[in-house]
Design a protein around this motif. Structure first.
Motif, PDB file in Angstrom:
ATOM      1  N   LEU A 151       0.835  -1.200   0.000  1.00 27.83           N
ATOM      2  CA  LEU A 151       0.000   0.000   0.000  1.00 27.83           C
ATOM      3  C   LEU A 151       0.868   1.248   0.000  1.00 27.83           C
ATOM      4  O   LEU A 151       0.576   2.221  -0.692  1.00 27.83           O
ATOM      5  N   ARG A 152       1.927   1.208   0.802  1.00 24.81           N
ATOM      6  CA  ARG A 152       2.826   2.368   0.822  1.00 24.81           C
ATOM      7  C   ARG A 152       3.462   2.558  -0.550  1.00 24.81           C
ATOM      8  O   ARG A 152       3.596   3.677  -1.025  1.00 24.81           O
ATOM      9  N   GLU A 153       3.813   1.433  -1.176  1.00 21.82           N
ATOM     10  CA  GLU A 153       4.435   1.533  -2.506  1.00 21.82           C
ATOM     11  C   GLU A 153       3.491   2.182  -3.503  1.00 21.82           C
ATOM     12  O   GLU A 153       3.903   2.843  -4.435  1.00 21.82           O
ATOM     13  N   GLN A 154       2.188   1.968  -3.290  1.00 22.80           N
ATOM     14  CA  GLN A 154       1.223   2.583  -4.204  1.00 22.80           C
ATOM     15  C   GLN A 154       0.905   4.019  -3.815  1.00 22.80           C
ATOM     16  O   GLN A 154      -0.021   4.617  -4.359  1.00 22.80           O
ATOM     17  N   GLY A 155       1.631   4.546  -2.851  1.00 19.58           N
ATOM     18  CA  GLY A 155       1.462   5.944  -2.486  1.00 19.58           C
ATOM     19  C   GLY A 155       0.433   6.191  -1.400  1.00 19.58           C
ATOM     20  O   GLY A 155       0.101   7.336  -1.111  1.00 19.58           O
ATOM     21  N   MET A 156      -0.098   5.138  -0.792  1.00 14.44           N
ATOM     22  CA  MET A 156      -1.073   5.338   0.272  1.00 14.44           C
ATOM     23  C   MET A 156      -0.378   5.528   1.615  1.00 14.44           C
ATOM     24  O   MET A 156       0.785   5.153   1.783  1.00 14.44           O
ATOM     25  N   THR A 157      -1.108   6.101   2.545  1.00 10.01           N
ATOM     26  CA  THR A 157      -0.628   6.224   3.905  1.00 10.01           C
ATOM     27  C   THR A 157      -1.359   5.174   4.734  1.00 10.01           C
ATOM     28  O   THR A 157      -2.557   4.993   4.558  1.00 10.01           O
ATOM     29  N   VAL A 158      -0.639   4.501   5.605  1.00  9.88           N
ATOM     30  CA  VAL A 158      -1.265   3.451   6.411  1.00  9.88           C
ATOM     31  C   VAL A 158      -1.098   3.774   7.890  1.00  9.88           C
ATOM     32  O   VAL A 158      -0.003   4.101   8.344  1.00  9.88           O
ATOM     33  N   LEU A 159      -2.215   3.714   8.614  1.00 10.74           N
ATOM     34  CA  LEU A 159      -2.168   3.811  10.067  1.00 10.74           C
ATOM     35  C   LEU A 159      -2.817   2.541  10.587  1.00 10.74           C
ATOM     36  O   LEU A 159      -3.953   2.246  10.235  1.00 10.74           O
ATOM     37  N   PHE A 160      -2.079   1.763  11.376  1.00  9.50           N
ATOM     38  CA  PHE A 160      -2.680   0.498  11.792  1.00  9.50           C
ATOM     39  C   PHE A 160      -2.429   0.201  13.264  1.00  9.50           C
ATOM     40  O   PHE A 160      -1.432   0.611  13.852  1.00  9.50           O
ATOM     41  N   VAL A 161      -3.396  -0.484  13.859  1.00 13.23           N
ATOM     42  CA  VAL A 161      -3.312  -0.886  15.257  1.00 13.23           C
ATOM     43  C   VAL A 161      -2.837  -2.326  15.287  1.00 13.23           C
ATOM     44  O   VAL A 161      -3.329  -3.159  14.528  1.00 13.23           O
ATOM     45  N   GLU A 162      -1.877  -2.619  16.134  1.00 16.59           N
ATOM     46  CA  GLU A 162      -1.402  -4.000  16.197  1.00 16.59           C
ATOM     47  C   GLU A 162      -0.784  -4.264  17.570  1.00 16.59           C
ATOM     48  O   GLU A 162      -0.193  -3.393  18.185  1.00 16.59           O
TER      49      GLU A 162
END
Ligand SMILES: Nc1ncnc2c1ncn2[C@@H]1O[C@H](COP(=O)(O)OP(=O)(O)OP(=O)(O)O)[C@@H](O)[C@H]1O
Ligand SMILES: [Mg+2]
Lengths: 316, 336
Positions: free
Chosen positions: A230-241
């Motif tokens: 997803l980052r490679e496609q230019g998206m920003t990711v915020l995730f809980v883990e």
């Protein structure tokens, strides 16, 4: 082979770009980022006497993978709910791409490009996997009542949407399940479907609430791959883990919440040695190991302590 | 026992006035309950406002028949908005409570003494269907005394008036089914079905759940109102108690019997419902009359058949909850 080389080059570029953005940042809660996509100020949510969320200032860097961690009940899900319009914050404001988003209803938040998944998966059981996916597409002509009656107005767009859905399902290894009811999928497959469905929206910011929970290790590896993708496609990711090994593997930056507040931020390599974080976790978790390496070091410490004790005893 | 009469009335009831008017209203209910998951327990009120809208416009205000139809349709839309705006933001159960109460309010206003001049109290209104029968081609264009055929020894005939009502009714059913079919295989219908499964998931994908639920309520209400028109025209009158809560419950029975969320489910459901009801009544009444059944009299047969309907519905839900057309897999998932 030749086709892969430029892709790999951008892969490292994106990753380095993200890491470079974080390089010189202070490890303080609320530290300003060079290019924030999401800026949060003073968001408070109380349930009766309990303050579930009280976040002063927080920025999420564009084009990065940011992990949001914290003990159970820290307020991570509640914080997600405020930001995405699924719950009404008592106070506070936040901007997405510079646009004020407080008080905006959930569906408009999603349309603006900020899409979330749920900790408790929400597969649409009596719709097929493909219909689940198609639902995610935006600006569908056939979703207006009058146009819906005239299939020739929307059938071409439907084909495009189906192709987009098919691509994503193939990437998420769900293409064999295309025509199955979503309710017949396993728990892990539902997680995958929900993530894929969120991507149908073509979001700018993806917010994943425990995307790996209940997913088997082999599948987890491929999920991690998807998230990096997803980052490679230019998206920003915020995730809980909760799993720190995973957080270390994919995130560029880590934000730690405890008792509703952001208590620390930092790079994944060093965040767990931060004193405030150790306190927060030990307070809640009584020495629970956070990952395998932690487990080992804890075992070592315990062994050493035991040996020292035995030595003391024998010396007496 | 007069089997010829029993078979004749039973077969006629498969396509008759009741089947048509309940069937079309049940199609509307299927849009609410089957496709969108809206628990509307006030479908009878949509029929009521339409029937009375027509009746009052023609008899009290003296306006033409077609204006009455328009007033009825507008009344159905307004009722949907009125019940939907306060409740569609809330959980599904609240819509159920509000619709059941709303429908009772509507019925009690129709039968109230205060509005007797307008709605005619508990006697209702009559004398508004002339405009409809004035254009009856089965009376004014064709000239047969009755329409139908003999199925072997069994005569199946309807009067010109009945034929006209039934004809219009089936045309409306065909139109309503066509619209539902087109809508439910479109992206619009997909959103509705998704709302039935999980509203929050739909919100998270950028769709305005409230707007779609309102559209569904209006559409189903307007289709339901067609049933009200057919009632008023077929019997040339409307009475408040026809549009009571049990009418809505019959329609739920039909929707479940035929299979919820199936285009033809409610129509087949309505046909079966009335066929069974008429058949059971015919057989029991004849058996009592002929002295085969001695523990009850003919007057009790009417009540007994409703008891049997209730029993049938219970058995249906236990042994075939998906109805005639339903997909067993869907129910298995739903009952998870
Ligand atoms: N609807 C609610 N009503 C009352 N209290 C709530 C509600 N939702 C959350 N809380 C409380 O708010 C606090 C934060 O909950 P939240 O679900 O945000 O935690 P979390 O960080 O997501 O935890 P986990 O990691 O276990 O998912 C908890 O103490 C919880 O009990
Ligand atoms: Mg949570």
């Amino acid at each position: 082979m030749h086709a892969e080389t430029p892709a790999e080059a951008t892969t490292t570029e994106r990753k380095t770009a993200a890491l470079a953005a974080f390089k010189d940042l202070a490890h303080e809660p609320g530290v300003p980022k060079p290019d924030p996509i999401l800026v949060v100020d003073n968001v408070v949510r109380r349930f009766g006497g309990l303050t579930a969320v009280e976040v002063g200032h927080l920025e999420i860097q564009r084009g990065s993978i940011t992990a949001l961690i914290g003990p159970n009940g820290a307020g991570k899900t509640t914080f997600f709910n405020q930001l995405t319009g699924f719950d009404t914050a008592d106070s506070g404001s936040w901007t997405f791409n510079g646009r004020a988003m407080n008080g905006v209803p959930a569906h408009k938040v999603a349309r603006a490009g900020m899409v979330r998944t749920f900790q408790l998966t929400k597969a649409l059981s009596r719709l097929t996997v493909l219909e689940n996916m198609r639902l995610g597409a935006q600006r569908q002509l056939g979703e207006s009542f009058w146009r819906a009656l005239l299939p020739f107005l929307w059938s071409r767009q439907e084909v495009q949407i189906t192709m987009q859905a098919y691509d994503l399902l193939t990437r998420f290894k769900l293409d064999a399940k295309l025509d199955d009811f979503a309710g017949s999928l396993s728990g892990g497959q539902r997680k995958l479907l929900e993530m894929a469905r969120a991507l149908m929206v073509r979001p700018e910011l993806v917010m994943l609430d425990e995307p790996m929970a209940g997913v088997n290790p082999a599948l987890t590896q491929s999920l991690l791959g998807h998230v990096k993708d997803l980052r490679e496609q230019g998206m920003t990711v915020l995730f809980v883990e909760h799993d720190m090994d995973m957080v270390r593997d994919i995130s560029d930056w880590v934000i730690v919440m405890a008792q509703g507040a952001v208590i620390a931020e930092g790079p994944p390599g060093t965040i767990m040695s931060d004193e405030r974080v150790v306190d927060a976790y030990l307070g809640a978790h009584h020495d629970a190991p956070l990952s395998e390496s932690d487990l080992e070091s804890q075992l070592h410490e315990a062994e050493e302590a035991l040996e020292a004790e035995i030595e003391e005893e024998t010396q007496k | 026992m007069d089997w010829i009469t029993i078979i004749s009335t039973t077969l006629k009831s498969a396509v008759g006035v009741e089947t048509v008017l309940y069937g079309v209203a049940a199609i509307g209910l299927n849009v609410h309950f089957g496709y969108t998951g809206l628990l509307n327990f006030g479908q009878a009120a949509f029929m009521g406002v339409a029937g009375y809208g027509l009746a009052v416009t023609v008899t009290v205000m003296g306006l033409p028949f077609w204006v009455g139809i328009g007033v009825g349709l507008v009344a159905a839309v307004l009722l949907a908005l009125l019940m939907g705006i306060p409740t569609l933001h809330l959980r599904a159960d609240y819509l159920a409570i509000v619709t059941i109460a709303g429908a009772e309010i509507v019925r009690l206003i129709f039968r109230s003494v205060a509005f007797k001049d307008v709605f005619g109290g508990s006697d209702g209104q009559r004398g508004f269907s002339n405009g409809f029968y004035a254009i009856n081609p089965f009376e004014h264009f064709f000239t047969a005394r009755q329409y139908g055929f003999n199925l072997g020894p069994v005569p199946l005939f309807f009067s010109p008036r009945q034929t006209w009502v039934i004809f219009v009714g089936w045309v409306l059913i065909a139109l309503a089914c066509g619209v539902v079919f087109l809508l439910m295989r479109s992206p619009w219908g997909r959103v509705l079905k998704a709302i039935r499964e999980d509203e929050d998931a739909v919100r998270s994908l950028g769709k305005s759940v409230f707007s779609y639920k309102m559209q569904s309520l209006v559409l189903g209400g307007v289709i339901g109102s067609l049933g009200g028109f057919i009632y008023g025209l077929a019997y040339a009158s409307v009475q408040p108690d026809v549009f009571g809560t049990e009418t809505t419950f019959y329609m739920y029975t039909m929707v479940i019997l035929g299979g919820a969320a199936r285009v033809f489910g409610p129509v087949i459901g309505s046909m079966l419902f009335w066929v069974l009801l008429v058949l059971v009544y015919g057989v029991l009444a004849e058996a009592v009359g002929a002295g085969y059944i001695t523990f009850m009299d003919v007057n009790q047969v009417g009540a007994l058949r409703w008891i049997l309907v209730g029993l049938g519905l219970i058995l249906l839900l236990i042994f075939r909850p998906q109805g005639i057309f339903g997909d067993k897999r869907e129910i298995a998932i739903d009952a998870r």
